[in-house]
Design a protein around this motif. Structure first.
Motif, short mmCIF file in Angstrom:
data_model
loop_
_atom_site.label_atom_id
_atom_site.label_comp_id
_atom_site.label_asym_id
_atom_site.label_seq_id
_atom_site.Cartn_x
_atom_site.Cartn_y
_atom_site.Cartn_z
N HIS A 157 -7.55 -9.54 2.35
CA HIS A 157 -6.53 -10.23 3.16
C HIS A 157 -7.17 -11.36 3.98
O HIS A 157 -6.56 -12.41 4.18
CB HIS A 157 -5.86 -9.25 4.12
N GLN B 298 -5.08 -4.23 10.29
CA GLN B 298 -3.84 -3.56 10.71
C GLN B 298 -4.05 -2.56 11.86
O GLN B 298 -3.10 -2.05 12.39
CB GLN B 298 -3.22 -2.79 9.54
N HIS C 130 -4.15 -1.48 -5.77
CA HIS C 130 -3.74 -2.84 -6.17
C HIS C 130 -4.94 -3.76 -5.93
O HIS C 130 -5.93 -3.35 -5.32
CB HIS C 130 -2.54 -3.32 -5.32
N SER D 73 0.81 -1.23 0.00
CA SER D 73 0.00 0.00 0.00
C SER D 73 0.85 1.28 0.00
O SER D 73 0.48 2.24 -0.68
CB SER D 73 -1.00 0.01 1.16
N ASP E 150 -9.56 -3.86 1.15
CA ASP E 150 -8.27 -4.55 1.26
C ASP E 150 -8.26 -5.57 2.41
O ASP E 150 -7.80 -6.70 2.25
CB ASP E 150 -7.18 -3.49 1.47
N HIS F 277 -1.60 -9.28 -1.51
CA HIS F 277 -1.91 -8.48 -2.71
C HIS F 277 -1.53 -9.28 -3.95
O HIS F 277 -0.74 -10.23 -3.86
CB HIS F 277 -1.10 -7.17 -2.72
N THR G 144 -6.35 -7.19 -4.02
CA THR G 144 -6.02 -7.97 -2.82
C THR G 144 -6.83 -9.27 -2.81
O THR G 144 -8.05 -9.23 -2.99
CB THR G 144 -6.32 -7.18 -1.53
ZN ZN Z 1 -3.26 -4.74 1.88
#
Ligand code: ZN
Length: 403
Positions: A290, A219, A329, A78, A286, A358, A331
């Motif tokens: 994940h 995260q 991107h 990222s 994202d 990713h 994921t």
């Molecule tokens: Zn990510």
């Protein structure tokens, strides 16, 4: 907030005023840059397949593909992905706002400021997370949150709405960056009430994580950010400082991104004689990639489409406004695998995933309003801010050559 009622209408009925054409002769005065973190073709496919009504993706005036590599890998992270979309330069994975040699890059947001435009950031994650930070910061690691927060204070943005108070207030150097923001003449809000009806021309809103998203992002520690807001409010109270609104909660965090985006637009419009640049990040797509969470990604894309529909309606009513929608991107390596369906029975759409990380597959680009034609075709991630810059300069030679 008059647009709030449109949002409710869109959520209830899936309808929006829209036009399939736009005025190509208009200058690009305002730019809205909507980034879906990790939003690849699988995520967009779920939105297309689960909506009965036409989605905002289908209303695009131009559609393209962009290739998302970083400077040192086919698969970007990222920080490097955000840097490419913000600055038009690829960097090594891990770096944020810096070139591969560690030199500071200039983002499209900073360039907009140099053109006299007002600027804003709206995210449903922390304001110092990699993607928004790529527009104002320069660090060699996304983990340098305290430093990113200092750079945010110096960013010069007129409006910012997100979460992540702890790096501003619970710091190893004991500096209170909220006071630093106030010294720079920002109103600082910690509650939803002020975001729905903002009165200031410049403000920073930092909400508990539970209010910007209904579920945790992998995260980010949601409880830590909730605690930071409550802790800061009681500290202010003990110092005898008025603190309003910490008890106010958003009734439905799924409306957050739409309402916050409209609030930022209404505020940016004030006194924006040279226009404005607003970046919005829908960050949690994202996380579902994940986590390989098909249902979560579907719900997230539903919310993303609500925000997108509202922005399309806004662009329709503000014809000097360009809206560009893309991802940093893909994921999860998302796809929809074959399953036996009974004829006439509506089967649930479910995503399959090929990785917990990713991928380097191309991602879609959707554009609306004046200049949209420049985003048709296949491009690199770094081309997008370059195109936005040339359109903000009203470089019609460039624009015509792309038609
Ligand atoms: Zn990510």
């Amino acid at each position: 907030m008059k647009n709030y009622f449109k949002l409710l209408l869109i959520m209830a009925l899936g309808v929006v005023v829209n036009s399939c054409t736009y005025d190509r002769s208009k200058d690009v005065k305002n730019v809205i840059y909507l980034i879906g973190d990790g939003m690849g073709f699988g995520a967009v496919s779920t939105a297309l397949m689960t909506h009965d009504q036409e989605t905002g993706f289908e209303m695009a005036h131009a559609v393209g593909f962009q290739e998302t590599s970083s400077a040192d890998n086919h698969v970007t992270d990222s920080p490097a992905g955000g840097t490419a979309l913000a600055t038009g330069k690829r960097t090594r994975n891990g770096y944020l706002g810096l070139d591969p040699d560690g030199n500071q890059l200039t983002s499209i947001l900073k360039k907009a400021q140099a053109m006299g435009k007002r600027t804003g950031i709206v995210v449903n994650t922390t304001l110092t997370e990699a993607t928004p930070a790529a527009f104002y910061a320069g660090v060699k690691s996304r983990s340098e949150g305290y430093k990113i927060a200092e750079q945010f204070v110096e960013s010069g943005v007129d409006v910012a709405i997100g979460s992540g108070l702890s790096v501003f207030t619970d710091r190893p150097d004991s500096v209170d960056l909220i006071w630093a923001l106030k010294k720079k003449k920002y109103e600082v809000y910690f509650d939803w009430k002020h975001i729905v009806n903002p009165s200031a021309d410049r403000f920073v809103a930092i909400l508990p994580m539970s209010q910007v998203h209904r579920r945790n992002q992998p995260q980010v520690s949601r409880s830590a950010e909730n605690g930071a807001v409550l802790g800061y409010s009681s500290r202010l109270a003990s110092e005898g400082t008025t603190y309003a609104g910490d008890k106010t909660d958003i009734s439905n965090p799924r409306e957050y991104l739409s309402v916050a985006s409209l609030s930022a637009l209404e505020t940016l419009e004030k006194g924006a004689k040279n226009g404005y640049f607003l970046m919005i990040e829908s960050a949690i797509i994202d996380g579902y990639g994940h986590n390989n969470d098909s249902e979560g990604m579907k719900l997230e894309m539903y919310d993303f489409n609500n925000t997108l529909m509202l922005l399309i309606d806004y662009v329709h009513n503000h014809p000097n406004t360009l809206l560009v929608v893309t991802a940093d991107h893909e994921t999860g390596g998302t796809g929809i695998a074959y399953k036996q369906h009974e004829v006439g029975k509506k089967e649930k759409v479910s995503l399959n995933f090929s990785t917990k990380g990713h991928t380097g597959t191309v991602v879609p680009v959707f554009a609306y309003g004046p200049g949209a034609e420049c985003f048709a075709g296949i491009m690199k991630n770094t081309d997008i801010p370059k195109k936005i810059e040339s359109l903000m300069k009203n470089d019609f030679k460039t624009r015509r050559s792309k038609i």
